[in-house]
Design a protein around this motif. Structure first.
Motif, short mmCIF file in Angstrom:
data_model
loop_
_atom_site.label_atom_id
_atom_site.label_comp_id
_atom_site.label_asym_id
_atom_site.label_seq_id
_atom_site.Cartn_x
_atom_site.Cartn_y
_atom_site.Cartn_z
N PHE A 98 2.13 3.09 7.16
CA PHE A 98 2.67 4.27 6.48
C PHE A 98 3.65 4.97 7.43
O PHE A 98 3.37 6.04 7.97
CB PHE A 98 1.53 5.23 6.08
CG PHE A 98 0.71 4.75 4.92
CD1 PHE A 98 -0.16 3.69 5.04
CD2 PHE A 98 0.80 5.38 3.68
CE1 PHE A 98 -0.92 3.25 3.97
CE2 PHE A 98 0.05 4.95 2.61
CZ PHE A 98 -0.82 3.88 2.75
N ARG A 131 4.38 -7.53 10.41
CA ARG A 131 4.52 -6.19 9.84
C ARG A 131 3.30 -5.32 10.17
O ARG A 131 2.21 -5.82 10.36
CB ARG A 131 4.65 -6.30 8.32
CG ARG A 131 5.93 -7.00 7.87
CD ARG A 131 5.88 -7.40 6.42
NE ARG A 131 5.30 -6.36 5.59
CZ ARG A 131 5.93 -5.25 5.24
NH1 ARG A 131 7.15 -5.04 5.65
NH2 ARG A 131 5.35 -4.36 4.47
N GLU A 154 0.82 -1.21 0.00
CA GLU A 154 0.00 0.00 0.00
C GLU A 154 0.86 1.27 0.00
O GLU A 154 0.58 2.20 -0.71
CB GLU A 154 -0.91 0.00 1.23
CG GLU A 154 -2.29 -0.53 0.96
CD GLU A 154 -3.05 0.31 -0.06
OE1 GLU A 154 -3.30 1.49 0.19
OE2 GLU A 154 -3.38 -0.22 -1.13
N SER A 155 1.89 1.27 0.84
CA SER A 155 2.67 2.51 1.00
C SER A 155 4.06 2.37 0.39
O SER A 155 4.52 1.27 0.09
CB SER A 155 2.81 2.83 2.48
OG SER A 155 3.58 1.83 3.12
N GLN A 156 4.73 3.51 0.26
CA GLN A 156 6.11 3.50 -0.22
C GLN A 156 6.99 2.73 0.76
O GLN A 156 7.94 2.06 0.35
CB GLN A 156 6.61 4.94 -0.37
CG GLN A 156 7.99 5.09 -0.98
CD GLN A 156 8.08 4.57 -2.41
OE1 GLN A 156 7.19 4.79 -3.23
NE2 GLN A 156 9.15 3.83 -2.71
N ASP A 157 6.63 2.77 2.05
CA ASP A 157 7.39 2.02 3.05
C ASP A 157 7.31 0.52 2.76
O ASP A 157 8.30 -0.20 2.88
CB ASP A 157 6.84 2.28 4.45
CG ASP A 157 6.84 3.75 4.79
OD1 ASP A 157 7.84 4.25 5.32
OD2 ASP A 157 5.83 4.42 4.49
N ASP A 158 6.11 0.07 2.38
CA ASP A 158 5.93 -1.36 2.02
C ASP A 158 6.84 -1.72 0.85
O ASP A 158 7.51 -2.75 0.86
CB ASP A 158 4.48 -1.64 1.59
CG ASP A 158 3.50 -1.59 2.74
OD1 ASP A 158 3.94 -1.72 3.90
OD2 ASP A 158 2.29 -1.42 2.48
#
Lengths: 246, 255
Positions: free
Chosen positions: B190, B183, A139-143
């Motif tokens: 986020f 996780r 979902e996120s850039q972190d993922d």
């Protein structure tokens, strides 16, 4: 001495014949197609692209024109550009229904593979868990950063996401559950998708987050070029915001 | 109320704003959430359906309104559906019949395909109450456990956070269970966004708000909200207020 020579000659002939046969494509790896694609051979791909979709859709293009989408050809024509559906609620259903079109599109240039490094892959819990971690719902850039780092050290999907639960339902279909999302996996095909002669996997993964409305349907091309290297995702197709472009 | 802005260089991300009136900024900064507006935003990005339909879960689930899942026949029967064809409240049997009929249909069809007969619909007011109720009692309290000062955030930032939470889910923080790392999920996943919000860096929040499953237009809209928040906060700075009062144009101190 003569006897030893004859054995060596015979062995050489056998080896040379097999190399020759492989090069000529005589010993190609058998193709596999999911029943969902309704294909028996690669020749049928073009006709499959013209088959009607489950639903005829109407979209409004960036030019303001309205267009009816009846087949995968229509779908692929508009999917990469800017368009609006008649109702926002149908956004997820649209990409789910059209996901197989991306698979058919990828198979247009496919051919039987002459070599494989994916012989280990079976559509089983263990086999699926060994796929690259990019199959997780990101979902996120972190993922994405986490996945990229995991791929650098050859981690597998199951290791990257220990909460992943896989329930294989048939030869090509599995149900997926993880901490933050649920979904399903579908093995569309095994063939040489990218034209390098090596077998690739064409796999679809649908996912929907728990406790939210986000969902996506993506089709992945997976390859492995060397037994000492890990399998990797060559292409990702499907819902916009394509991960390839990131 | 939207502020006018000029993008001087889209590629570098440099923005140049035209300064609107100061009192409008202070209104936007501290204004309470407008649930009518939030509902309209849900309608824009999620779509609202008055009849029962199947969502895109695997397996698909019977849903109504703005993504309100109906876990059982009884949960559907608890809602005031109306029989549109007959022009009267729907009976329990009719609701059960439609629930079963929709549940038996294949998934991934346009919502209108699930409008089976007899046509039962929830009144618009009820749909809105359900959606707003979920925001009030579910999403916003959970967001506040993640961001204690949520109520003090500029209004556009609050709206952007609610949008991300509604879309990606609130999720859970990273945890260790029996020695295994689980996780973070949903909004909790986020990390960069959370860190940016915690430090009040709304431009960084704008950059970290991207969701891979969202359509580009929705991502841009969320990003714009965070940028508006950055702009509003910048204007609170006395030096910038002076600059505006002197009639000068503003160039915010972020890239």
């Amino acid at each position: 001495m003569a006897r030893r020579c004859s054995w060596t000659c015979l062995l050489s002939i056998v080896v040379l014949r097999s190399v020759d046969a492989t090069a000529a494509g005589e010993l190609s790896i058998p193709l596999f197609f999911s029943k969902e694609l309704r294909l028996n051979t690669l020749v049928e791909v073009e006709a499959a692209l013209s088959r009607p979709l489950d639903t005829a859709w109407r979209v409004r293009l960036a030019s303001g024109q309205s267009r009816q989408i009846k087949s995968c050809r229509d779908f692929l024509d508009v999917a990469k550009g800017h368009f609006e559906l008649e109702r926002e609620i149908d956004w997820s259903a649209w990409w789910q229904q059209g996901a197989h079109c991306f698979a058919l599109d990828a198979l247009r240039l496919a051919r039987p593979a002459v070599r494989t490094q994916l012989g280990w892959f079976r559509f089983s819990k263990e086999g699926i868990a060994k796929l690259p971690p990019r199959f997780a719902l990101l979902e996120s850039q972190d993922d994405l950063d986490d996945v990229t780092a995991a791929e650098m050290v050859c981690r597998q999907w199951g290791g990257f996401d220990p909460s992943l639960r896989i329930r294989v339902e048939s030869l090509d279909r599995a149900e997926l559950r993880s901490d933050g999302w649920t979904g399903r996996l579908l093995l569309y095909a095994r063939a040489d998708i990218d034209g390098d002669g090596i077998e690739d996997l064409l796999v679809r993964r649908d996912g929907r987050v728990r406790g939210g409305t986000a969902s996506e349907s993506r089709v992945f091309v997976v390859t492995q070029t060397d037994p000492s290297r890990c399998p990797r995702v060559l292409r990702v197709m499907g819902t916009p915001n394509d991960l390839e472009g990131q | 109320m939207r502020m006018r802005r000029r993008h001087s260089s889209e590629s570098t991300g440099s923005l140049r704003y035209e300064a609107p009136h100061l009192f409008l900024h202070s209104l936007l900064l501290c204004r309470p959430l407008d649930y009518d507006r939030l509902y309209r935003q849900l309608d824009r990005w999620e779509g609202i359906v008055g009849h029962m339909y199947l969502d895109t879960h695997k397996p698909p689930l019977v849903t109504v309104g703005a993504g309100n899942m109906l876990s059982s026949v009884s949960s559907a029967q608890a809602l005031p559906f109306r029989n549109v064809t007959a022009g009267r409240p729907a009976t329990r049997d009719e609701i059960a019949h439609v629930f079963e009929a929709v549940g038996a249909m294949p998934g991934a069809l346009p919502a209108s395909h699930y409008r089976v007969k007899p046509i039962l619909e929830l009144p618009k007011r009820e749909i809105k109450e359900l959606a707003v109720g979920r925001l009030r009692t579910d999403f916003i309290p959970k967001i506040k456990t993640l961001f204690w000062h949520f109520d003090d955030f500029p209004l556009p930032a609050r709206e952007a956070i609610i949008d991300i939470a509604y879309n990606a889910g609130i999720g859970k923080a990273e945890s260790h269970v029996h020695g295994t790392l689980h996780r973070a999920t949903g909004l909790h996943g986020f990390h960069r966004l959370i860190s940016a919000i915690d430090s009040g860096d709304w431009m960084a929040a704008a950059r970290a708000s991207h969701r891979f499953s969202s359509r580009p237009e929705r991502n841009k809209w969320t990003r714009d909200l965070f940028e508006e928040a950055a702009y509003l906060v910048t204007l609170r700075d006395p030096a910038y207020k002076r600059a505006i009062l002197l009639g000068g144009r503003l160039r915010p101190p972020f890239p």
